[in-house]
Design a protein around this motif. Structure first.
Motif, PDB file in Angstrom:
ATOM      1  N   GLU A   1       5.102  12.983  -8.541  1.00  0.00           N
ATOM      2  CA  GLU A   1       6.390  13.659  -8.360  1.00  0.00           C
ATOM      3  C   GLU A   1       6.295  14.754  -7.302  1.00  0.00           C
ATOM      4  O   GLU A   1       7.192  14.904  -6.469  1.00  0.00           O
ATOM      5  CB  GLU A   1       6.854  14.234  -9.688  1.00  0.00           C
ATOM      6  N   LYS A   2       5.209  15.513  -7.321  1.00  0.00           N
ATOM      7  CA  LYS A   2       5.020  16.557  -6.303  1.00  0.00           C
ATOM      8  C   LYS A   2       4.937  15.949  -4.908  1.00  0.00           C
ATOM      9  O   LYS A   2       5.532  16.453  -3.952  1.00  0.00           O
ATOM     10  CB  LYS A   2       3.762  17.358  -6.600  1.00  0.00           C
ATOM     11  N   LEU A   3       4.179  14.874  -4.770  1.00  0.00           N
ATOM     12  CA  LEU A   3       4.034  14.226  -3.469  1.00  0.00           C
ATOM     13  C   LEU A   3       5.364  13.648  -2.984  1.00  0.00           C
ATOM     14  O   LEU A   3       5.714  13.775  -1.802  1.00  0.00           O
ATOM     15  CB  LEU A   3       2.975  13.120  -3.548  1.00  0.00           C
ATOM     16  N   ALA A   4       6.113  13.029  -3.899  1.00  0.00           N
ATOM     17  CA  ALA A   4       7.399  12.436  -3.529  1.00  0.00           C
ATOM     18  C   ALA A   4       8.394  13.508  -3.096  1.00  0.00           C
ATOM     19  O   ALA A   4       9.064  13.384  -2.062  1.00  0.00           O
ATOM     20  CB  ALA A   4       7.958  11.631  -4.705  1.00  0.00           C
ATOM     21  N   ALA A   5       8.494  14.582  -3.884  1.00  0.00           N
ATOM     22  CA  ALA A   5       9.450  15.646  -3.572  1.00  0.00           C
ATOM     23  C   ALA A   5       9.085  16.362  -2.276  1.00  0.00           C
ATOM     24  O   ALA A   5       9.944  16.634  -1.432  1.00  0.00           O
ATOM     25  CB  ALA A   5       9.513  16.640  -4.732  1.00  0.00           C
ATOM     26  N   GLN A   6       7.795  16.671  -2.092  1.00  0.00           N
ATOM     27  CA  GLN A   6       7.372  17.361  -0.881  1.00  0.00           C
ATOM     28  C   GLN A   6       7.554  16.476   0.349  1.00  0.00           C
ATOM     29  O   GLN A   6       7.907  16.957   1.426  1.00  0.00           O
ATOM     30  CB  GLN A   6       5.907  17.797  -0.993  1.00  0.00           C
ATOM     31  N   THR A   7       7.339  15.174   0.188  1.00  0.00           N
ATOM     32  CA  THR A   7       7.542  14.252   1.298  1.00  0.00           C
ATOM     33  C   THR A   7       8.993  14.248   1.748  1.00  0.00           C
ATOM     34  O   THR A   7       9.294  14.285   2.951  1.00  0.00           O
ATOM     35  CB  THR A   7       7.106  12.826   0.898  1.00  0.00           C
ATOM     36  N   MET A   8       9.920  14.249   0.791  1.00  0.00           N
ATOM     37  CA  MET A   8      11.341  14.272   1.146  1.00  0.00           C
ATOM     38  C   MET A   8      11.731  15.627   1.736  1.00  0.00           C
ATOM     39  O   MET A   8      12.487  15.691   2.717  1.00  0.00           O
ATOM     40  CB  MET A   8      12.197  13.943  -0.077  1.00  0.00           C
ATOM     41  N   LEU A   9      11.214  16.696   1.155  1.00  0.00           N
ATOM     42  CA  LEU A   9      11.490  18.036   1.676  1.00  0.00           C
ATOM     43  C   LEU A   9      10.981  18.187   3.107  1.00  0.00           C
ATOM     44  O   LEU A   9      11.695  18.657   3.993  1.00  0.00           O
ATOM     45  CB  LEU A   9      10.832  19.091   0.783  1.00  0.00           C
ATOM     46  N   GLY A  10       9.752  17.782   3.339  1.00  0.00           N
ATOM     47  CA  GLY A  10       9.171  17.905   4.671  1.00  0.00           C
ATOM     48  C   GLY A  10       9.882  17.049   5.694  1.00  0.00           C
ATOM     49  O   GLY A  10      10.079  17.464   6.848  1.00  0.00           O
ATOM     50  N   SER A  11      10.288  15.851   5.289  1.00  0.00           N
ATOM     51  CA  SER A  11      11.012  14.966   6.199  1.00  0.00           C
ATOM     52  C   SER A  11      12.350  15.581   6.596  1.00  0.00           C
ATOM     53  O   SER A  11      12.753  15.536   7.772  1.00  0.00           O
ATOM     54  CB  SER A  11      11.235  13.604   5.536  1.00  0.00           C
ATOM     55  N   ALA A  12      13.044  16.170   5.629  1.00  0.00           N
ATOM     56  CA  ALA A  12      14.326  16.815   5.912  1.00  0.00           C
ATOM     57  C   ALA A  12      14.147  18.013   6.841  1.00  0.00           C
ATOM     58  O   ALA A  12      14.906  18.203   7.797  1.00  0.00           O
ATOM     59  CB  ALA A  12      14.986  17.254   4.612  1.00  0.00           C
ATOM     60  N   ARG A  13      13.103  18.817   6.580  1.00  0.00           N
ATOM     61  CA  ARG A  13      12.854  19.987   7.419  1.00  0.00           C
ATOM     62  C   ARG A  13      12.516  19.577   8.843  1.00  0.00           C
ATOM     63  O   ARG A  13      12.986  20.181   9.819  1.00  0.00           O
ATOM     64  CB  ARG A  13      11.707  20.806   6.809  1.00  0.00           C
ATOM     65  N   LEU A  14      11.712  18.522   8.998  1.00  0.00           N
ATOM     66  CA  LEU A  14      11.355  18.032  10.328  1.00  0.00           C
ATOM     67  C   LEU A  14      12.584  17.516  11.063  1.00  0.00           C
ATOM     68  O   LEU A  14      12.761  17.754  12.264  1.00  0.00           O
ATOM     69  CB  LEU A  14      10.307  16.921  10.206  1.00  0.00           C
ATOM     70  N   CYS A  15      13.462  16.852  10.327  1.00  0.00           N
ATOM     71  CA  CYS A  15      14.688  16.325  10.926  1.00  0.00           C
ATOM     72  C   CYS A  15      15.576  17.458  11.445  1.00  0.00           C
ATOM     73  O   CYS A  15      16.191  17.349  12.508  1.00  0.00           O
ATOM     74  CB  CYS A  15      15.428  15.485   9.892  1.00  0.00           C
ATOM     75  N   LEU A  16      15.626  18.567  10.707  1.00  0.00           N
ATOM     76  CA  LEU A  16      16.471  19.699  11.100  1.00  0.00           C
ATOM     77  C   LEU A  16      15.879  20.527  12.234  1.00  0.00           C
ATOM     78  O   LEU A  16      16.604  21.174  12.982  1.00  0.00           O
ATOM     79  CB  LEU A  16      16.717  20.605   9.881  1.00  0.00           C
ATOM     80  N   THR A  17      14.561  20.514  12.360  1.00  0.00           N
ATOM     81  CA  THR A  17      13.915  21.426  13.317  1.00  0.00           C
ATOM     82  C   THR A  17      13.370  20.746  14.578  1.00  0.00           C
ATOM     83  O   THR A  17      13.049  21.431  15.542  1.00  0.00           O
ATOM     84  CB  THR A  17      12.750  22.174  12.646  1.00  0.00           C
ATOM     85  N   SER A  18      13.290  19.424  14.584  1.00  0.00           N
ATOM     86  CA  SER A  18      12.608  18.752  15.705  1.00  0.00           C
ATOM     87  C   SER A  18      13.527  18.407  16.864  1.00  0.00           C
ATOM     88  O   SER A  18      13.058  18.072  17.952  1.00  0.00           O
ATOM     89  CB  SER A  18      11.950  17.460  15.211  1.00  0.00           C
ATOM     90  N   ASN A  19      14.847  18.430  16.645  1.00  0.00           N
ATOM     91  CA  ASN A  19      15.813  18.019  17.661  1.00  0.00           C
ATOM     92  C   ASN A  19      15.633  16.563  18.088  1.00  0.00           C
ATOM     93  O   ASN A  19      15.997  16.187  19.212  1.00  0.00           O
ATOM     94  CB  ASN A  19      15.733  18.931  18.900  1.00  0.00           C
ATOM     95  N   GLN A  20      15.067  15.757  17.219  1.00  0.00           N
ATOM     96  CA  GLN A  20      14.924  14.332  17.476  1.00  0.00           C
ATOM     97  C   GLN A  20      15.774  13.542  16.499  1.00  0.00           C
ATOM     98  O   GLN A  20      15.986  13.957  15.356  1.00  0.00           O
ATOM     99  CB  GLN A  20      13.463  13.892  17.349  1.00  0.00           C
TER     100      GLN A  20
END
Length: 271
Positions: free
Chosen positions: A203-222
Motif C-alpha cells: 500500500e505504501k509503494l502504491a500510494a507513493q508511486t501515484m503521489l510521485g507520478s502526480a508531482r512529476l506531472c505537475l512539475t516537469s512541464n512534460q
C-alpha cells in the motif's frame, strides 16, 4: 489582500474546518479573524479548542460581522441557511459556496440583494493539503473577488477559475477523482499482495508511486504521454503492463467514469 478582512465559515463540518485550518496555517488571516458556525455545540467547542477561532451558532451574527462568507453547509440545508442570513447579505460581502450542485443563480435569488457569489468545487484531498478545486463567478461577483477564493483554496492545494457551465465537468474530474485514484491504489496494492508483498508495504509503494507520478506531472512541464514513454523501454516490463491496461480499455473506462459523474452532477443540480 486580506488585511482588515474577517471571514465567517457557515458550517463547521469537514471541509469548512479544513479551509479554516488552511487559512490559519498559511497565515492568510489569524484565527481571531475567523468565525465558524455550526448547530452542534460540541463541534463548536472542538473547533474553538483546536483552531482557536471564534465560534457561534448564530449564522446571522457571523455574516453581519464578516467580509467574506464561506457557505459550507450541506446542499439540502442551503435554502434554510440562506433564508436565515438574507437580511444581512449586504452587497459589500463576498459569498463563497462549496456546496456541490448549488448554482450561483439559485444563491443570488435566495439572497435577493444582487450579492457577490462564487461557486467552488473542492475535493477531499484538501485534507492532505493537496486539494484540487474549480472556482466560478456568479452574475455580480467581480474579477478580483476570485482572487480571494483562489488564495483560500490554494492554501489547501491548487485552484483554478472556470466558467460555471464547466463546474459539472470539474465535479466529475477532480471532485469525484480522488475515489478513482483510491480505487487504483487499492488495486495496485492487491496486485502487490498477490505477488507476495506484505499488504502494508504494498500500500505504501502504491500510494507513493501515484503521489510521485502526480508531482512529476505537475512539475516537469512534460505531457503525461512523454513521461509515460520515459518509463517504457521497448519490449520491457512496463510495455508488457501497459499492453494489458490498454486491452482492458482503461482510458475509455476512466473517461466514462468522469462523464457519468459529471452527468450525475447535472441531475442533482436540476440542470
Amino acid at each position: 489582500m486580506f488585511t482588515g478582512k474577517k471571514i465567517a465559515v457557515i458550517g463547521g463540518g469537514k471541509m469548512g474546518s479544513i479551509l479554516a485550518r488552511g487559512i490559519i496555517s498559511r497565515k492568510i488571516l489569524s484565527a481571531q479573524d475567523i468565525t465558524v458556525t455550526d448547530i452542534d455545540q460540541a463541534r463548536l467547542e472542538e473547533l474553538r479548542s483546536s483552531l482557536k477561532v471564534k465560534v457561534t451558532a448564530d449564522n446571522k451574527k457571523a455574516v453581519r460581522e464578516a467580509d467574506i462568507i464561506i457557505l459550507a453547509v450541506k446542499p439540502q440545508n442551503f435554502p434554510e441557511t440562506l433564508k436565515g442570513i438574507r437580511a444581512v447579505a449586504a452587497k459589500s460581502k463576498l459569498f463563497i459556496s462549496i456546496a456541490a450542485g448549488v448554482t450561483t443563480d439559485s444563491i443570488e435569488k435566495a439572497l435577493t440583494k444582487t450579492p457577490r457569489v462564487l461557486r467552488v468545487m473542492p475535493n477531499v484531498n484538501a485534507l492532505a493539503g493537496e486539494g484540487a478545486a474549480g472556482v466560478a463567478r456568479g452574475h455580480f461577483a467581480q474579477k478580483n473577488d476570485v482572487q480571494y477564493a483562489l488564495a483560500i483554496l490554494n492554501a489547501v492545494g491548487l485552484a483554478v477559475e472556470v466558467d460555471e457551465k464547466l463546474m459539472d465537468a470539474v465535479t466529475g474530474l477532480s471532485g469525484s477523482g480522488p475515489a478513482y485514484c483510491f480505487l487504483m491504489i487499492e488495486a495496485l496494492t492487491d496486485a502487490g499482495v498477490h505477488l507476495g508483498l506484505p499488504r502494508d508495504l504494498a500500500e505504501k509503494l502504491a500510494a507513493q508511486t501515484m503521489l510521485g507520478s502526480a508531482r512529476l506531472c505537475l512539475t516537469s512541464n512534460q505531457h503525461p504521454a512523454q513521461l509515460k514513454n520515459m518509463v517504457t523501454s521497448p519490449g520491457g516490463t512496463t510495455a508488457a503492463g501497459l499492453k494489458v491496461l490498454e486491452e482492458g480499455s482503461i482510458r475509455a473506462t476512466l473517461m466514462a467514469a468522469v462523464e457519468a459523474a459529471a452527468k450525475r452532477s447535472k441531475e442533482l443540480a436540476g440542470s
